[in-house]
Design a protein around this motif. Structure first.
Motif, PDB file in Angstrom:
ATOM      1  N   PHE A  83      -6.998   2.038  -8.167  1.00  0.00           N
ATOM      2  CA  PHE A  83      -7.611   2.953  -9.343  1.00  0.00           C
ATOM      3  C   PHE A  83      -7.597   4.511  -9.010  1.00  0.00           C
ATOM      4  O   PHE A  83      -7.050   5.389  -9.680  1.00  0.00           O
ATOM      5  N   ALA A  84      -8.112   4.661  -7.765  1.00  0.00           N
ATOM      6  CA  ALA A  84      -8.279   5.956  -7.241  1.00  0.00           C
ATOM      7  C   ALA A  84      -6.823   6.554  -7.133  1.00  0.00           C
ATOM      8  O   ALA A  84      -6.519   7.600  -7.666  1.00  0.00           O
ATOM      9  N   LEU A  85      -6.056   5.756  -6.552  1.00  0.00           N
ATOM     10  CA  LEU A  85      -4.442   6.276  -6.533  1.00  0.00           C
ATOM     11  C   LEU A  85      -3.930   6.813  -7.859  1.00  0.00           C
ATOM     12  O   LEU A  85      -3.222   7.709  -7.850  1.00  0.00           O
ATOM     13  N   SER A  86      -4.232   5.777  -8.589  1.00  0.00           N
ATOM     14  CA  SER A  86      -3.568   6.127 -10.072  1.00  0.00           C
ATOM     15  C   SER A  86      -4.058   7.600 -10.595  1.00  0.00           C
ATOM     16  O   SER A  86      -3.573   8.073 -11.581  1.00  0.00           O
ATOM     17  N   ARG A  87      -5.359   7.887 -10.278  1.00  0.00           N
ATOM     18  CA  ARG A  87      -5.744   9.094 -10.770  1.00  0.00           C
ATOM     19  C   ARG A  87      -5.569  10.362  -9.797  1.00  0.00           C
ATOM     20  O   ARG A  87      -5.429  11.394 -10.208  1.00  0.00           O
ATOM     21  N   VAL A  88      -5.118  10.016  -8.443  1.00  0.00           N
ATOM     22  CA  VAL A  88      -4.891  11.025  -7.821  1.00  0.00           C
ATOM     23  C   VAL A  88      -3.437  11.666  -8.239  1.00  0.00           C
ATOM     24  O   VAL A  88      -3.143  12.860  -7.914  1.00  0.00           O
ATOM     25  N   ALA A  89      -2.715  10.598  -8.626  1.00  0.00           N
ATOM     26  CA  ALA A  89      -1.332  10.883  -9.225  1.00  0.00           C
ATOM     27  C   ALA A  89      -1.365  12.208 -10.014  1.00  0.00           C
ATOM     28  O   ALA A  89      -0.375  12.715 -10.430  1.00  0.00           O
ATOM     29  N   GLY A  90      -2.682  12.289 -10.573  1.00  0.00           N
ATOM     30  CA  GLY A  90      -2.583  13.393 -11.564  1.00  0.00           C
ATOM     31  C   GLY A  90      -2.534  12.779 -13.034  1.00  0.00           C
ATOM     32  O   GLY A  90      -3.104  11.678 -13.044  1.00  0.00           O
ATOM     33  N   ASP A  91      -2.340  13.504 -13.792  1.00  0.00           N
ATOM     34  CA  ASP A  91      -2.440  13.043 -15.417  1.00  0.00           C
ATOM     35  C   ASP A  91      -1.554  11.723 -15.666  1.00  0.00           C
ATOM     36  O   ASP A  91      -0.361  12.181 -15.442  1.00  0.00           O
ATOM     37  N   LEU A 111       0.935  -1.105  -0.122  1.00  0.00           N
ATOM     38  CA  LEU A 111       0.086   0.071   0.022  1.00  0.00           C
ATOM     39  C   LEU A 111       0.802   1.332   0.083  1.00  0.00           C
ATOM     40  O   LEU A 111       0.580   2.329  -0.707  1.00  0.00           O
ATOM     41  N   ALA A 112       1.895   1.134   0.846  1.00  0.00           N
ATOM     42  CA  ALA A 112       2.835   2.365   0.838  1.00  0.00           C
ATOM     43  C   ALA A 112       3.474   2.665  -0.321  1.00  0.00           C
ATOM     44  O   ALA A 112       3.402   3.725  -0.903  1.00  0.00           O
ATOM     45  N   LEU A 113       3.880   1.721  -1.027  1.00  0.00           N
ATOM     46  CA  LEU A 113       4.428   1.769  -2.434  1.00  0.00           C
ATOM     47  C   LEU A 113       3.694   2.179  -3.333  1.00  0.00           C
ATOM     48  O   LEU A 113       4.058   3.547  -4.227  1.00  0.00           O
ATOM     49  N   THR A 114       2.398   1.940  -3.459  1.00  0.00           N
ATOM     50  CA  THR A 114       1.388   2.418  -4.355  1.00  0.00           C
ATOM     51  C   THR A 114       1.099   4.013  -4.005  1.00  0.00           C
ATOM     52  O   THR A 114       0.981   4.976  -5.108  1.00  0.00           O
ATOM     53  N   LEU A 115       1.086   4.375  -2.761  1.00  0.00           N
ATOM     54  CA  LEU A 115       0.533   5.614  -2.351  1.00  0.00           C
ATOM     55  C   LEU A 115       1.771   6.451  -2.880  1.00  0.00           C
ATOM     56  O   LEU A 115       1.752   7.657  -3.154  1.00  0.00           O
ATOM     57  N   VAL A 116       3.217   6.052  -2.612  1.00  0.00           N
ATOM     58  CA  VAL A 116       4.291   6.810  -2.884  1.00  0.00           C
ATOM     59  C   VAL A 116       4.430   6.984  -4.308  1.00  0.00           C
ATOM     60  O   VAL A 116       4.713   8.114  -4.754  1.00  0.00           O
ATOM     61  N   VAL A 117       3.788   5.941  -5.123  1.00  0.00           N
ATOM     62  CA  VAL A 117       4.441   6.281  -6.509  1.00  0.00           C
ATOM     63  C   VAL A 117       2.925   7.241  -6.874  1.00  0.00           C
ATOM     64  O   VAL A 117       3.338   8.079  -7.705  1.00  0.00           O
TER      65      VAL A 117
END
Lengths: 365, 306
Positions: B24-32, A213-219
């Protein structure tokens, strides 16, 4: 913080213990027996390895922690003397830096190509089977723990690293603790649907391998000091939420909560003034038990390149730097690793002790 | 029992759904997501075309369903670091990770159970104290530190084993032990405490009175029953293996999924990271369900409580 005990935390047993302690008073003998039970060695290690270096890093560290002297790169620790080593060349090695690595590695079977093996005086080719004598330079006390690849003082970096470890763990635990304790109390107090949903999330959260989870968040949000703190806080809150909810559920049923409600106290006031003081001990014990865990998490994230960014002197980053030159310069990874192990070990022992003193119920948490 | 299994699987699916939402949400939070791969020179038109071809111009929930449909059909996207389908990459790397984890599991089993049992039998002896030290150290040392120290001692100083990479049996020993250490520490303590409980039961006393040799009591009568305790922790062991494999593969340059994730993170290859995290999550939830069902099978009290 003064713990307002609307009821003694331990119930009748706690009250009885309090009375017993009261009658015995604070005699010299009692103070001594209390002191003797303190985990002295862990506390000593923590103070000298973590707290003092962290607070006084700027004053104590002999060199700059991020800017090194390239002329003095990869110097061994101060106690290492000059010595001659003789090794038989087993295999020739090609490397980016033949002079630096070839002879040192000849004993081991690195398995590529031909190299310019150079003898001690820096000239001539050496053949397979020949013995190579080389002068290995010792260290100087100017850099007690040696220097890294960029000539930065390992000791100074470790001191500043202690600051990072301490700061990250304090802030992350504070943040995670507030979030978890708050949600736990609300879940217990309100009950119903909100409670069910929150606890389901906690179940899933607790079940999932945290580093991933941490890695995903950091990415997603990019690495950095504040990201690390947020990520770790997000990993921590679930455990607080579950434990505090359990405790708060029992407290909610007690008479003094009803009385407070009858007296017209608002929900917020009941939670802050009547429930929170009663779970405060648990919060503190959980926090101490978590410090070791958080230091490991931060170090691991930094080691993997997803934590504190370079050139900051985090312990995990130093270990990662040391890994690259592990065959020739052990001191770069060894000292930070030992620092982590000793700190976490001491913190765990201290946490166990505190738990037994304040909240033995938490044994199985 | 059937009801229990169905319930458990439904719960697992819910967990997978939540995790997929988070990922999925995280991949979009990352911005574009395009910003990461396109440089500044990319023209507006070009960006717009890519955006449309990736479906990034559609509303979020539509994007999520597209994403899930692709996942379910095995289309995990194309990595821009390796420029190959992610599924192919995973298929290539997965065996190495499984090998390493399996080795670590075997190591755990071989070391943890005997030491745990002996610690319980010889309670309070020097052996027990040593075991305790070993376990406490295991819980205080980060996996990468264990790996580095093992590497330094056995590969650099003694020169017995290779420092890193994948090859013969010699290559797997150090990473395997480093990966297994934390689990060894945990399982050892669990085995010890559940052995202590079993050694204290009436049927063991009866066996002793009957004059059954002690080794037979310990290994035949007690050990089997004491296994139930550590069994519940199997999903935990698995979680530690997943986390540990990411770290240990980085330390020892072991070409598995863990190393791939780290390489992907360093080059901001979101697609690979998400795919591997989803895969690990699926594996983890699956193992969890199997553990629970096995446990309910072994210990009937569990299924009636649910």
């Amino acid at each position: 913080m003064a713990v307002q005990t609307s009821a003694p935390p331990g119930g009748p047993a706690g009250a009885a213990a309090g009375v017993a302690a009261g009658t015995r008073g604070l005699s010299a003998g009692r103070i001594w027996s209390e002191l003797r039970r303190l985990p002295v060695i862990p506390m000593f290690i923590l103070v000298f390895l973590l707290v003092i270096p962290a607070i006084f890093a700027d004053v104590l560290s002999p060199h700059d922690s991020t800017i090194g002297d390239l002329d003095r790169a990869l110097e061994p620790p101060g106690w290492v003397r000059d010595r001659e080593t003789s090794q038989v060349v087993v295999q020739r090695v090609r490397d980016k830096n033949p002079n630096e690595i070839s002879i040192n590695n000849a004993r081991r079977n690195l398995n590529t190509g031909v190299a310019n093996l150079v003898d001690a005086n820096g000239n001539g080719e050496v053949d397979l089977g020949e013995t190579v004598v080389r002068m290995e330079e010792g260290g100087s006390w100017e850099y007690p723990f040696g220097t890294d690849k960029q000539g930065r003082d390992v000791l100074s970096r470790m001191m500043h690293g202690a600051r990072i470890s301490l700061a990250v763990s304090c802030l992350a635990i504070l943040l995670g603790g507030i979030l978890g304790t708050g949600l736990g109390m609300i879940a217990a107090y309100r009950g119903g649907f909100l409670d069910a949903v929150l606890m389901r999330i906690v179940d899933i959260k607790l079940a999932f391998p945290s580093i991933l989870l941490a890695l995903t968040l950091v990415v997603a949000i990019g690495s950095g000091f504040s990201t690390v703190i947020i990520v770790i806080a997000l990993l921590l809150w679930a455990r607080y939420a579950r434990v505090i909810r359990g405790e708060a559920l029992a407290i909610r049923e007690r008479d003094f909560i009803d009385r407070a409600r009858v007296a017209g106290a608002s929900n917020l006031r009941i939670m802050m003034k009547h429930i929170f003081p009663n779970v405060f001990n648990t919060v503190i014990v959980l926090a101490t038990l978590e410090v070791g865990h958080v230091i490991i998490l931060e170090a691991t994230l930094s080691f993997l390149g997803a934590g504190i960014p370079r050139p900051n002197p985090a312990w995990g980053l130093m270990a990662a730097d040391g890994r690259e030159v592990i065959t020739s310069s052990y001191w770069i990874f060894m000292f930070p690793c030992l620092a982590i192990v000793l700190t976490v070990l001491s913190m765990n022992l201290l946490g166990d002790w505190l738990r037994d003193r304040l909240d033995p119920k938490l044994r199985n948490v | 029992m059937q009801r229990f299994i169905v319930l458990r699987i439904l719960q697992g699916l819910l967990a997978v759904f939540v995790i997929s939402l988070i990922v999925f949400a995280l991949s979009r939070v990352a911005g574009d997501p395009l910003a990461a791969i396109l440089d500044d020179e990319a023209g507006k038109e070009q960006i717009e075309r890519l955006r449309q071809s990736w479906g990034l111009d559609k509303p979020l929930h539509v994007q999520y369903f597209t994403y899930m449909r692709r996942l379910l059909t095995g289309d995990l996207g194309v990595s821009f670091r390796w420029d190959r389908p992610v599924l192919e990459l995973i298929a290539e790397r997965l065996p190495a990770t499984i090998q390493l984890s399996a080795f670590a599991l075997v190591v755990t089993g071989i070391i943890a159970f005997p030491i745990g049992v002996l610690s319980a039998v010889k309670k309070d002896s020097w052996f027990d104290a040593g075991g305790k030290m070993f376990a406490i150290l295991g819980q205080s040392a980060p996996t990468f530190a264990v790996g580095l120290i093992l590497m330094w001692v056995f590969a650099v100083q003694l020169g017995w084993l290779p420092t890193s990479g994948k090859g013969g049996i010699k290559h797997i020993i150090l990473p395997g032990f480093a990966l297994g250490y934390y689990n060894v520490a945990a399982i050892m303590r669990l085995t010890r405490s559940s052995m202590l409980d079993v050694l204290d039961t009436e049927y063991v006393k009866l066996a002793r009175i009957k004059g059954i040799p002690e080794w037979k009591i310990v290994w035949k009568h007690c050990f089997r029953n004491a296994l139930i305790g550590p069994l519940t922790y199997f999903s935990l062991i698995f979680a530690i293996l997943i986390t540990g494999s990411v770290v240990i593969e980085t330390v020892f340059a072991w070409p598995g999924l863990g190393l791939m994730v780290i390489e992907a993170i360093n080059s901001k290859d979101h697609i690979v990271v998400q795919a591997v995290v989803m895969l690990f999550a699926l594996l983890y939830v699956g193992i969890n369900i199997i553990t629970d069902i096995t446990y309910a099978y072994v210990d009937p009290r569990i299924r009636y409580n649910q």
